[in-house]
Design an enzyme around this catalytic site. Structure first.
Site, PDB file in Angstrom:
ATOM      1  CG  PHE A  49      29.386  96.292   4.597  1.00  0.00           C
ATOM      2  CD1 PHE A  49      28.673  95.989   3.350  1.00  0.00           C
ATOM      3  CD2 PHE A  49      28.882  96.085   5.894  1.00  0.00           C
ATOM      4  CE1 PHE A  49      27.133  95.630   3.557  1.00  0.00           C
ATOM      5  CE2 PHE A  49      27.779  95.693   5.725  1.00  0.00           C
ATOM      6  CZ  PHE A  49      26.763  95.346   4.840  1.00  0.00           C
ATOM      7  CB  SER A 170      30.123  89.417  -2.309  1.00  0.00           C
ATOM      8  OG  SER A 170      30.501  90.500  -2.236  1.00  0.00           O
ATOM      9  CE  LYS A 171      28.413  92.072   6.328  1.00  0.00           C
ATOM     10  NZ  LYS A 171      26.972  91.863   6.624  1.00  0.00           N
ATOM     11  CB  THR A 172      27.734  93.461  -2.563  1.00  0.00           C
ATOM     12  OG1 THR A 172      28.501  92.436  -3.070  1.00  0.00           O
ATOM     13  CG2 THR A 172      27.906  94.584  -3.429  1.00  0.00           C
ATOM     14  CE1 TYR A 176      23.422  93.288   4.701  1.00  0.00           C
ATOM     15  CE2 TYR A 176      24.846  93.135   2.876  1.00  0.00           C
ATOM     16  CZ  TYR A 176      24.487  92.775   4.091  1.00  0.00           C
ATOM     17  OH  TYR A 176      25.074  91.664   4.750  1.00  0.00           O
TER      18      TYR A 176
END
Ligand code: PPE
Length: 316
Positions: A49, A170-172, A176
């Site tokens: 994202f 990586s904004k995986t 989060y």
């Protein structure tokens, strides 16, 4: 009778519905933008994202560093081997369409690429990739108190995920969960935000921001190898810090560098530039003179008022 599960009701980041959400090429009415509960990514955290902001400028609403955000989304997907069905340019156009349709002059924008409904199990070879882009008005990310008094930080007992565990570049979505553990630990202990150390014990970043430390006349931020996301706000801030005549560099930082800092601030699309008030109850000057200068210039830059970087504001 949906219930929130926690006593910490003071931390509220409500979503305000807007008109539509872009889903796989169409603008879908907000209330119809739904997915099946057996969506692959909901189970395994296999999505990627972005978080982007649009600001009101003299030319109308403009999205700040839209290209860089969509390029990073494409790279996040590449790291996870998610076949992205759209180009960066197509995603940029889609984001503009959602913001235009919302009629908002400023907002937060959330693109999300995920494995959709149809397959279960860890292999993703036969999964469909769905992409959605939503926007809504979003206020002070670290709370109104943090905006006025500065952020009270706590070094987390949770270790930041590592390059060979879950790549921080990586904004995986699944990454989060690590951030949420740290954030909730900090909030439950009465702080505003968590600083996370990597497995070597060096400072990586916060649960949702990069960190800058001013110490002995030097402005420093941890490098990506320490486990920080390649922050777009971090890049913006490094540029404007240099324009203000200060030196800034990537440096490996230990927690004691934070305890003895002259001033400190955290940066991110959502948090913008937020002054740090203390770390583990060791106070720092808040807001310090450099923090104030940087926060003001950042606020101007995102609103198209800094001619050098007016090209970073993409009119919708
Ligand atoms: N580190 C992390 C872990 C992070 O999540 C963000 C963004 C940053 C650094 C700063 O990156 P950039 O926005 O490119 O400057 N965090 C997003 C908020 C996460 C959330 O959903 O909450 C954001 O700021 O949009």
């Amino acid at each position: 009778n949906r219930q929130t599960h926690h006593k910490l009701k003071k931390v509220r980041m409500p979503i305000e519905p807007t008109k539509s959400i872009w889903m796989n090429g169409d603008l879908v009415p907000w209330d119809e933008a739904k997915i099946h509960v057996l969506t692959h990514t909901l189970h395994y955290g296999t999505g990627v994202f972005e978080g982007i902001r649009a600001y009101e400028t003299a030319q109308g609403p403009a999205i700040f560093r839209l290209k860089e955000h969509m390029d990073r989304l494409i790279n996040s997907a590449k790291i996870l081997s998610i076949p992205m069905p759209y180009t960066s340019e197509q995603l940029q156009d889609a984001a503009k369409a959602v913001v235009r349709d919302s009629g908002l002059s400023s907002c937060y924008i959330r693109p999300l690429a995920y494995y959709g409904y149809g397959e279960m199990g860890l292999a993703t070879s036969n999964c469909v990739v769905d992409v959605a882009i939503a926007c809504w008005p979003w206020g002070a990310y670290l709370g109104d108190d943090a905006a006025t008094k500065g952020v009270r930080m706590k070094i987390s007992s949770w270790v930041r995920h590592d390059h060979n565990i879950m790549p921080p570049a990586s904004k995986t979505t699944g990454n989060y969960a690590n951030s949420t553990l740290a954030k909730m630990e900090a909030l439950n202990a009465g702080y505003d935000e968590a600083v996370m150390l990597n497995k070597e014990g060096l400072v990586a970043e916060c649960s949702g921001e990069n960190i800058f430390v001013c110490r002995n006349g030097k402005i420093m931020t941890p490098p990506f190898v320490s486990g920080a996301l390649e922050g777009i706000t971090q890049h913006t801030v490094m540029s404007i810090v240099r324009d203000l005549g200060h030196e800034v560099s990537f440096e490996a930082l230990a927690r004691s560098d934070l305890y003895t800092a002259d001033e400190m601030f955290v940066v991110g699309t959502a948090a913008e530039v937020s002054a740090v008030n203390s770390v583990d109850d060791r106070s720092v000057l808040c807001p310090g003179p450099i923090t104030t200068q940087v926060a003001e210039l950042y606020a101007d830059t995102v609103r198209g008022k800094n001619p050098k970087y007016a090209h970073w504001c993409e009119e919708v």
